[in-house]
Design a protein around this motif. Structure first.
Motif, PDB file in Angstrom:
ATOM      1  N   ASP A  36       0.811  -1.214   0.000  1.00  0.00           N
ATOM      2  CA  ASP A  36       0.000   0.000   0.000  1.00  0.00           C
ATOM      3  C   ASP A  36       0.847   1.267   0.000  1.00  0.00           C
ATOM      4  N   VAL A  37       2.166   1.107   0.082  1.00  0.00           N
ATOM      5  CA  VAL A  37       3.081   2.252   0.105  1.00  0.00           C
ATOM      6  C   VAL A  37       3.859   2.253  -1.201  1.00  0.00           C
ATOM      7  N   ALA A  38       3.733   3.328  -1.966  1.00  0.00           N
ATOM      8  CA  ALA A  38       4.400   3.406  -3.262  1.00  0.00           C
ATOM      9  C   ALA A  38       5.120   4.741  -3.374  1.00  0.00           C
ATOM     10  N   GLY A  39       6.113   4.762  -4.234  1.00  0.00           N
ATOM     11  CA  GLY A  39       6.803   6.005  -4.530  1.00  0.00           C
ATOM     12  C   GLY A  39       7.951   6.352  -3.613  1.00  0.00           C
ATOM     13  N   ILE A  40       8.187   5.564  -2.562  1.00  0.00           N
ATOM     14  CA  ILE A  40       9.297   5.845  -1.633  1.00  0.00           C
ATOM     15  C   ILE A  40      10.059   4.540  -1.406  1.00  0.00           C
ATOM     16  N   PRO A  55       7.603  12.212  -4.109  1.00  0.00           N
ATOM     17  CA  PRO A  55       7.900  11.201  -5.142  1.00  0.00           C
ATOM     18  C   PRO A  55       8.273  11.843  -6.471  1.00  0.00           C
ATOM     19  N   ASP A  56       9.142  11.128  -7.214  1.00  0.00           N
ATOM     20  CA  ASP A  56       9.452  11.556  -8.574  1.00  0.00           C
ATOM     21  C   ASP A  56       8.356  11.043  -9.500  1.00  0.00           C
ATOM     22  N   ILE A  57       8.565  11.178 -10.808  1.00  0.00           N
ATOM     23  CA  ILE A  57       7.508  10.819 -11.748  1.00  0.00           C
ATOM     24  C   ILE A  57       7.182   9.330 -11.680  1.00  0.00           C
ATOM     25  N   GLU A  58       8.208   8.471 -11.518  1.00  0.00           N
ATOM     26  CA  GLU A  58       7.938   7.049 -11.403  1.00  0.00           C
ATOM     27  C   GLU A  58       7.185   6.743 -10.109  1.00  0.00           C
ATOM     28  N   GLY A  59       7.559   7.422  -9.026  1.00  0.00           N
ATOM     29  CA  GLY A  59       6.848   7.238  -7.767  1.00  0.00           C
ATOM     30  C   GLY A  59       5.410   7.716  -7.852  1.00  0.00           C
ATOM     31  N   ARG A  60       5.172   8.825  -8.553  1.00  0.00           N
ATOM     32  CA  ARG A  60       3.800   9.315  -8.694  1.00  0.00           C
ATOM     33  C   ARG A  60       2.954   8.358  -9.504  1.00  0.00           C
ATOM     34  N   VAL A  61       3.553   7.738 -10.505  1.00  0.00           N
ATOM     35  CA  VAL A  61       2.806   6.743 -11.281  1.00  0.00           C
ATOM     36  C   VAL A  61       2.370   5.591 -10.379  1.00  0.00           C
ATOM     37  N   LEU A  75      -0.397   6.748  -7.951  1.00  0.00           N
ATOM     38  CA  LEU A  75      -1.680   6.873  -8.646  1.00  0.00           C
ATOM     39  C   LEU A  75      -2.291   5.505  -8.919  1.00  0.00           C
ATOM     40  N   GLN A  76      -1.465   4.537  -9.284  1.00  0.00           N
ATOM     41  CA  GLN A  76      -1.991   3.201  -9.531  1.00  0.00           C
ATOM     42  C   GLN A  76      -2.572   2.573  -8.266  1.00  0.00           C
ATOM     43  N   VAL A  77      -1.953   2.856  -7.110  1.00  0.00           N
ATOM     44  CA  VAL A  77      -2.490   2.336  -5.853  1.00  0.00           C
ATOM     45  C   VAL A  77      -3.859   2.928  -5.565  1.00  0.00           C
ATOM     46  N   HIS A  78      -3.992   4.252  -5.712  1.00  0.00           N
ATOM     47  CA  HIS A  78      -5.260   4.903  -5.384  1.00  0.00           C
ATOM     48  C   HIS A  78      -6.322   4.671  -6.457  1.00  0.00           C
ATOM     49  N   MET A  79      -5.892   4.402  -7.686  1.00  0.00           N
ATOM     50  CA  MET A  79      -6.869   4.186  -8.761  1.00  0.00           C
ATOM     51  C   MET A  79      -7.505   2.804  -8.718  1.00  0.00           C
ATOM     52  N   LYS A  80      -6.980   1.910  -7.874  1.00  0.00           N
ATOM     53  CA  LYS A  80      -7.572   0.572  -7.782  1.00  0.00           C
ATOM     54  C   LYS A  80      -9.022   0.616  -7.299  1.00  0.00           C
ATOM     55  N   GLY A 117       2.170  12.221  -1.791  1.00  0.00           N
ATOM     56  CA  GLY A 117       1.224  11.113  -1.846  1.00  0.00           C
ATOM     57  C   GLY A 117      -0.172  11.541  -1.441  1.00  0.00           C
ATOM     58  N   ALA A 118      -0.290  12.394  -0.413  1.00  0.00           N
ATOM     59  CA  ALA A 118      -1.599  12.884   0.013  1.00  0.00           C
ATOM     60  C   ALA A 118      -2.240  13.752  -1.068  1.00  0.00           C
ATOM     61  N   ASP A 119      -1.430  14.548  -1.773  1.00  0.00           N
ATOM     62  CA  ASP A 119      -1.966  15.373  -2.855  1.00  0.00           C
ATOM     63  C   ASP A 119      -2.513  14.508  -3.981  1.00  0.00           C
ATOM     64  N   LEU A 120      -1.815  13.436  -4.307  1.00  0.00           N
ATOM     65  CA  LEU A 120      -2.273  12.551  -5.376  1.00  0.00           C
ATOM     66  C   LEU A 120      -3.541  11.807  -4.961  1.00  0.00           C
ATOM     67  N   ALA A 121      -3.613  11.388  -3.689  1.00  0.00           N
ATOM     68  CA  ALA A 121      -4.840  10.746  -3.210  1.00  0.00           C
ATOM     69  C   ALA A 121      -6.012  11.719  -3.289  1.00  0.00           C
ATOM     70  N   ASN A 122      -5.770  12.976  -2.936  1.00  0.00           N
ATOM     71  CA  ASN A 122      -6.824  13.982  -3.032  1.00  0.00           C
ATOM     72  C   ASN A 122      -7.209  14.232  -4.483  1.00  0.00           C
TER      73      ASN A 122
END
Length: 653
Positions: free
Chosen positions: A173-177, A342-348, A351-356, A378-383
Motif C-alpha cells: 500500500d506504500v508506493a513512490g518511496i 515522489p518523482d515521476i515514477e513514484g507518482r505513477v 496513482l496506480q495504488v489509489h486508482m484501484k 502522496g496525500a496530494d495525489l490521493a486527493n
C-alpha cells in the motif's frame, strides 16, 4: 476477551455515551424539580380571600360564617361563608373564639400541626448541596474522560493501540518511496525474527526518525512496518504529552512505555515529535519546564538504565532542524529516513495504488497525470483521485475519465472554475491575448517545457493560465532554461503591449513579474550565473522552497547596486526575447488568441496545429467549423511601444 480487545473497547462497546449523559441529566433535572416542589409545598399559602381578624369576628357575629378550619400551632384559620365563598385569616391566641363560633352554630374543625421526620428534615436541608456536588462531579468527570478513567487518570498515556481489525497496511500500500522502504525493511525482519541478528551480536536500531514534507506518507510507512511484521502498533501525537501541569507529560511517557512493554515486541509511533522534542534551553522561566521534563523522560526511556527490548520507536517530523541533539544520537533515533516527495515514477505507482478503488475510463493514463503533477505528495495525489471521482459522480458518469482528472488537477492547483464571473468583451480579449503570448513563447523557446493546455476560464484569482507538461522531473536547471522561463513569464505582458498599446497594459502580469524577478535574483545571488557578480553566494535560502525564499545577506552598497543592475539586465533580456518572438510571429499570436476566444480552452496539440497553420478539426457547440483564423475578425495593428517620455522601450540584453 483478549488484552488487545480490551484496549480497543471504547465508548461504543462499553455502552452508549449519549444515553449515559441523557440519564445523568434527567436525574439532575428530576432532583431539581423535587427540591422546587418541596419548597413550594411547604411555603404554599392557604386558599381564599385574606381578611383581618376583626372582620372575621364581625362576620361570625352576623351569622355569615358557615364553617372554619383551624390549623393548630400556626394560627391560620380558613373557612367558607354562607354564600360558599372562601376566606383565610391569622387568629391570635383567643380562648373565647371557639366558644363564640359554637354559639353561632359554625361548623368547627381542627387540623393538627404536621411535624416532619428527622430524615425528611435532613434530606430537605442537604438536597441543594447534594445537587451542586452532583453537577460538579459530572462536569469534572466529563473533562477527565480524555485523560484516562477516573480522577487519577490524568497522567495516563493517550497512545492508541491499532490492531489488524482496523485495516492492515503493508508495503504493497506504500508506493513512490522505495528507498525509505528498503531502509526500514531491516526493522521488519528484526520484529519477525530477533534471533537472526542476535546470533551475530548485532543490535537493531532502537528508533527511526522519518523526515519529510507533510503528506509524503510517513504515518502510512510506519503502519506498513507494523502490518508487515504483524505486531501491535501504538500511535500518539507529540502534543498529547504536554499539558499545563508540570510532570503530567513525563508521567504519560512512563505509562506509554509500560503499556508497550506488555505488548512487546511492538512499534510506538510518535507523530509530530517536534512538539515535544525541541532543543532544550531555548526559553527562560517556567514556560518550558513541562516540555523539557517530558523530553528528559523520553530520552531516559529510550536509552536509560532499563532496556526496552522489543520496543521500536518510530517518529515523524518535517522540522528535524529544531530537534534536540540528544534525540538524534546513536542509541535513540539511530537512523534518519528521508521520505521525499515522489518523482515521476513514484507518482505513477502512487496513482496506480489509489486508482484501484476507482472505475477508470480507457483514456486514463497514470503517466500523463504524473507528468502534470510535479511536486505533488502522496496525500496530494490521493486527493486528486478523490476529486476526479467526485467530479465524475457530479456529472452523472459511471467511469472516471481523463477529463475529470484534468479538471481535478486544475481545481487543486488553481481553484474551482468561476464561469459566473462577469467579464466584459475587452477583458476577455485582453486575457486571450495575454495567455496566447505565454503559449507562443512557450512554443518557440527550445528549452521550455511542452504545453499541456491554455485556457481563459477564470480559476481562483487567475483569469486564465497556460499549463506546461514537463517530460520528466528536473532536479537541476540550466542557464538557457532559466532565461527561457523568464521570457515565457513576460510573454503575456509583451502581447498586451504589442496588441493594445503601451497605455493599455494591464495589471494581469503581476504574478509573472514576481516569478521572473525571483528567478533572476536567485540566478545572480545564489547560483552564480552572473559574470559581473561572479560565483558568490549573497542569499540565505530555504531549500524546501528553492529560489522563492531567497533573502539578501548583509553586503556593501556597491555590491547591492551591482546585484540590482544584474537582476534588471536578466529581466530585460527576457523581455527582449519575448518581444522579438511575438513580433516575428504576430500572425500566430492572433490565431491562438482568436481560437481561445472561440473555444476558451486549447490543448498543447491544438496549439501546435494552429502554429503550423492547420485546422483545429473541432466545432464549438451550435456553430460551424472554425478556421484557424476567424473570418471577418478585425485584427488590431501592431503599435510601436513607447516609453513614458515617448522614447522606445529597451529591447532587452
Amino acid at each position: 476477551m483478549s488484552d488487545n480487545d480490551k484496549q480497543q473497547q471504547g465508548p461504543e462497546n462499553g455502552g452508549n455515551p449519549w444515553m449515559k449523559s441523557l440519564l445523568i441529566w434527567v436525574g439532575i433535572l428530576a432532583a431539581l424539580a423535587l427540591f422546587v416542589t418541596m419548597f413550594d409545598n411547604r411555603n404554599a399559602p392557604a386558599t381564599g380571600d385574606a381578611i383581618s381578624y376583626s372582620q372575621f369576628i364581625a362576620k361570625v357575629n352576623n351569622g355569615e360564617v358557615k364553617s372554619v378550619n383551624i390549623a393548630r400551632g400556626t394560627g391560620v384559620v380558613t373557612g367558607s361563608f354562607t354564600n360558599d365563598s372562601k376566606f383565610r385569616t391569622n387568629a391570635p391566641e383567643d380562648p373565647q373564639m371557639i366558644r363564640n363560633l359554637l354559639d353561632k352554630n359554625v361548623q368547627v374543625t381542627a387540623r393538627a400541626e404536621e411535624t416532619p421526620s428527622i430524615w425528611f428534615y435532613l434530606l430537605y436541608q442537604s438536597l441543594p448541596f447534594l445537587l451542586m456536588l452532583g453537577i460538579a462531579f459530572f462536569v469534572i468527570r466529563q473533562m477527565q474522560k480524555g485523560s484516562g478513567s477516573g480522577a487519577m487518570g490524568f497522567g495516563k498515556s493517550r497512545a492508541r493501540l491499532l490492531t489488524q481489525k482496523e485495516g492492515k497496511v503493508t508495503f504493497d500500500d506504500v508506493a513512490g518511496i522505495d528507498e525509505a522502504r528498503e531502509e526500514l525493511q531491516e526493522i521488519v525482519e528484526f520484529l519477525k525474527d530477533p534471533t537472526k541478528f542476535a546470533r551475530l551480536g548485532g543490535k537493531i536500531p532502537k528508533g527511526a526518525l522519518l523526515v519529510g514534507s507533510p503528506g509524503t506518507g510517513k504515518t502510512l510507512l510506519a503502519r506498513a512496518i507494523a502490518g508487515e511484521a504483524g505486531v501491535p502498533f501504538f500511535t500518539i501525537s507529540g502534543s498529547d504529552f504536554v499539558e499545563m501541569f508540570v510532570g503530567v507529560g513525563a508521567s504519560r511517557v512512563r505509562d506509554m512505555f509500560e503499556q508497550a512493554k506488555k505488548s512487546a515486541p511492538c512499534i510506538v509511533f510518535i507523530d509530530e515529535i517536534d512538539a515535544v522534542g525541541r532543543s532544550r534551553g531555548a526559553g527562560l522561566g517556567n514556560q518550558n519546564d513541562e516540555r523539557e521534563q517530558t523530553l528528559n523522560q523520553l530520552l531516559v526511556e529510550m536509552d536509560g538504565f532499563e532496556a526496552n527490548e522489543g520496543i521500536i520507536i518510530i517518529a515523524a517530523t518535517n522540522r528535524p532542524d529544531v530537534l534536540d541533539p540528544a534525540l538524534l544520537r546513536p542509541g535513540r533515533f539511530d537512523r534518519q529516513v528521508q521520505v521525499p516527495r515522489p518523482d515521476i515514477e513514484g507518482r505513477v505507482k502512487i496513482l496506480q495504488v489509489h486508482m484501484k478503488k476507482v472505475p477508470l475510463a480507457p483514456d486514463v493514463e497514470p503517466r500523463v497525470i504524473a507528468r502534470g503533477t510535479p511536486g505533488f505528495s502522496g496525500a496530494d495525489l490521493a486527493n486528486l483521485v478523490n476529486e476526479a471521482a467526485l467530479l465524475a459522480a457530479r456529472r452523472g458518469k459511471r467511469l472516471v475519465a481523463a477529463q475529470e482528472f484534468d479538471d481535478a488537477r486544475d481545481k487543486v492547483l488553481m481553484g474551482a472554475e468561476r464561469r459566473s464571473m462577469v467579464m466584459t468583451d475587452d477583458e476577455k480579449r485582453m486575457t486571450a491575448y495575454h495567455e496566447a503570448g505565454h503559449a507562443l513563447v512557450f512554443a518557440h523557446e527550445p528549452t521550455a517545457d511542452p504545453i499541456h493546455k491554455a485556457t481563459i476560464i477564470p480559476r481562483g484569482f487567475a483569469l486564465g493560465m497556460v499549463q506546461p507538461l514537463p517530460e520528466r522531473d528536473s532536479y537541476s536547471y540550466h542557464r538557457d532554461k532559466m532565461h527561457a522561463d523568464i521570457a515565457v513569464a513576460f510573454g503575456g505582458r509583451i502581447a498586451e503591449e504589442l496588441i493594445f498599446g503601451y497605455d493599455k497594459v494591464s495589471s494581469g502580469a503581476s504574478n509573472d513579474i514576481m516569478q521572473a524577478t525571483r528567478l533572476a535574483r536567485a540566478m545572480v545571488t545564489k547560483w552564480g550565473l552572473s559574470d559581473n557578480v561572479g560565483p558568490l553566494d549573497f542569499s540565505e535560502s530555504d531549500e524546501a522552497y528553492g529560489y522563492s525564499m531567497a533573502r539578501a545577506k548583509p553586503m556593501s552598497d556597491e555590491t547591492a547596486r551591482l546585484i540590482d543592475s544584474e537582476v534588471k539586465a536578466f529581466v530585460e533580456r527576457g523581455l527582449g526575447r519575448a518581444r522579438q518572438l511575438l513580433t516575428d510571429h504576430i500572425d500566430q499570436l492572433h490565431t491562438i488568441a482568436q481560437a481561445l476566444l472561440e473555444f476558451e480552452t486549447l490543448t498543447g496539440e491544438e496549439i501546435k496545429r494552429l502554429i503550423a497553420g492547420e485546422d483545429l478539426g473541432r466545432e464549438d457547440p451550435g456553430t460551424a467549423a472554425r478556421p484557424t483564423a476567424v473570418a471577418g475578425t478585425s485584427i488590431p495593428k501592431i503599435r510601436k511601444p513607447k516609453g513614458p517620455f515617448g522614447q522606445p522601450t529597451p529591447q532587452g540584453a
